[in-house]
Design an enzyme around this catalytic site. Sequence first.
Site, mmCIF file in Angstrom:
data_model
loop_
_atom_site.group_PDB
_atom_site.id
_atom_site.type_symbol
_atom_site.label_atom_id
_atom_site.label_comp_id
_atom_site.label_asym_id
_atom_site.label_seq_id
_atom_site.Cartn_x
_atom_site.Cartn_y
_atom_site.Cartn_z
ATOM 1 N N ILE A 14 59.913 -79.121 -27.638
ATOM 2 C CA ILE A 14 58.915 -78.602 -28.585
ATOM 3 C C ILE A 14 57.689 -79.511 -28.582
ATOM 4 C CG2 ILE A 14 58.437 -78.161 -31.029
ATOM 5 C CD1 ILE A 14 61.286 -77.206 -31.349
ATOM 6 N N SER A 35 58.524 -92.364 -30.029
ATOM 7 C CA SER A 35 59.931 -92.125 -29.757
ATOM 8 C C SER A 35 60.715 -93.343 -30.221
ATOM 9 C CB SER A 35 60.152 -91.889 -28.259
ATOM 10 O OG SER A 35 61.527 -91.808 -27.948
ATOM 11 N N ARG A 36 62.032 -93.204 -30.271
ATOM 12 C CA ARG A 36 62.854 -94.359 -30.639
ATOM 13 C C ARG A 36 62.952 -95.356 -29.490
ATOM 14 N NH1 ARG A 36 67.779 -90.838 -32.941
ATOM 15 N NH2 ARG A 36 67.107 -89.672 -31.096
ATOM 16 N N HIS A 78 63.675 -83.675 -40.225
ATOM 17 C CA HIS A 78 62.339 -83.317 -40.705
ATOM 18 C C HIS A 78 61.994 -84.003 -42.016
ATOM 19 C CE1 HIS A 78 62.059 -79.304 -38.256
ATOM 20 N NE2 HIS A 78 62.131 -80.378 -37.498
ATOM 21 N N LYS A 96 59.344 -75.775 -38.084
ATOM 22 C CA LYS A 96 60.335 -74.999 -38.811
ATOM 23 C C LYS A 96 61.722 -75.358 -38.281
ATOM 24 C CE LYS A 96 61.667 -72.641 -35.356
ATOM 25 N NZ LYS A 96 63.065 -72.746 -34.905
ATOM 26 N N ARG A 164 74.768 -76.614 -32.478
ATOM 27 C CA ARG A 164 76.191 -76.525 -32.800
ATOM 28 C C ARG A 164 76.613 -77.430 -33.965
ATOM 29 N NH1 ARG A 164 80.197 -74.732 -30.137
ATOM 30 N NH2 ARG A 164 81.438 -76.637 -30.382
ATOM 31 N N ASP A 175 67.254 -71.830 -37.041
ATOM 32 C CA ASP A 175 66.520 -71.867 -35.787
ATOM 33 C C ASP A 175 65.840 -70.536 -35.474
ATOM 34 O OD1 ASP A 175 66.185 -74.011 -33.701
ATOM 35 O OD2 ASP A 175 66.640 -72.306 -32.405
#
Length: 326
Positions: A14, A35-36, A78, A96, A164, A175
Site C-alpha cells: 500500500i 520503517s522499523r 493504525h 482504512k 488471517r 479489509d
Amino acid sequence: MDTVKIGIIGTGWIAEKMAITLEGMEGVEAYAVASRQLQTACDFADRWGFTRAYGSYEEMLDDEEVELVYIATPHSHHFEHARMSLLKGKAVLCEKAFTANARQAEELLNLAKEKELFITEAIWTRYMPLSQTINDLVNGGIIGRPMTLSANLGYPIGNRERLRQPALAGGALLDLGVYALNFASMVFGTDVERVTSTCVKTDTGVDAQNSITLTFKDGKIAVLHSSMLSMTDRQGIISGDKGHLIIENINNPQRIRVVTEDYKTAVVYNCPPQITGYEYQVYASMEALRNGWLESPYMPHAETLRIMRMMDDLRREWGVRYPADE
C-alpha cells in the site's frame, strides 16, 4: 502552501502504491519514509525517490519538514501510529479501516480535535470524482426513486497472514466489507433502522466472508457481501422504479452504466484518467490543510466513527474478537 511534504509510515504494497501516486502528482513531495529497519526504509526511498529514510517512526515524526503523514501499516497498528503522529503535531491520512475498533477511532478523533490537527480516513472511494457522479445521477432522478442497492467486493486473498490473524485485526469485513458499507452509506445515507448479517469464519476466528443487509427507515434496502475467499464481480447496483445504475468496481469505480426501464443502456460514464486513484485522497488532504480544516468534507469524522461502530456491532454478533477489543 506551495508543496506539501509527505511522510509514509510503513513500506508494504500500500505504501508502494502511494509512492507511485506521489510520483505522478503536482504540489506534493515524496519527502520521507519510515520503517522499523533502516535498510528497508533506505531501499524504499532509493526505489521511489524519497528524500529521507528513517529506521524508526519516531525519528521521522521528529522531522519538522514532514507536513502530512500517511499511515500504511496493518489495521491493528493504525491507532498507535496515528496517535504517535498527532502527538508529534502532524496531520494524518490514515488507511482504512481507520482503526481496529470504534473506541480507538473515537480516541484518535478527540485527540486530533484537542491538538487542532487534521486527520482523515484514507478510504479512497470517498474522494473520487466518479463517486460524486453516482450521487448526482441518483439525486437527479435518472432511475426514479432508488429503493434497493447491492454491492460486493471479493478477492481470493484469505491465505495472507495479515488477513488471517485477529492480532492484526484481520478478516474480510475491515479489509473489504468496509468498502461495501461506505458505498451503501454514500448512496442511501445514514438512517439505518436494522442490520442483519451472517458470516463464515476462518480457523483463526476472523470472518472469511460475510453478508450484510441494511434496512433503512424509509424502506430502502442494501444487500452487501464481502469475501476473501473468492473473486467477485465487484459491482454495485442501485435500482429505482425507472431503471438502475451498474457501477463497476465499488472501491475504485471505473464505469457507471445507466439502464432504463426497458433494460437498455442509456448512457455510460467512464472514470477520468487517474494515476492510481489514491491521488484524490491526497488532494483532499492538501485542500483541508490549505483551508485549516480539521476534517475532510468527503469523509467526515462522524461517518468514520459511525461505520467503525457498525463494524464493531457486526463483529460482536459474529463472535469475531481482536486483542484491541479487550
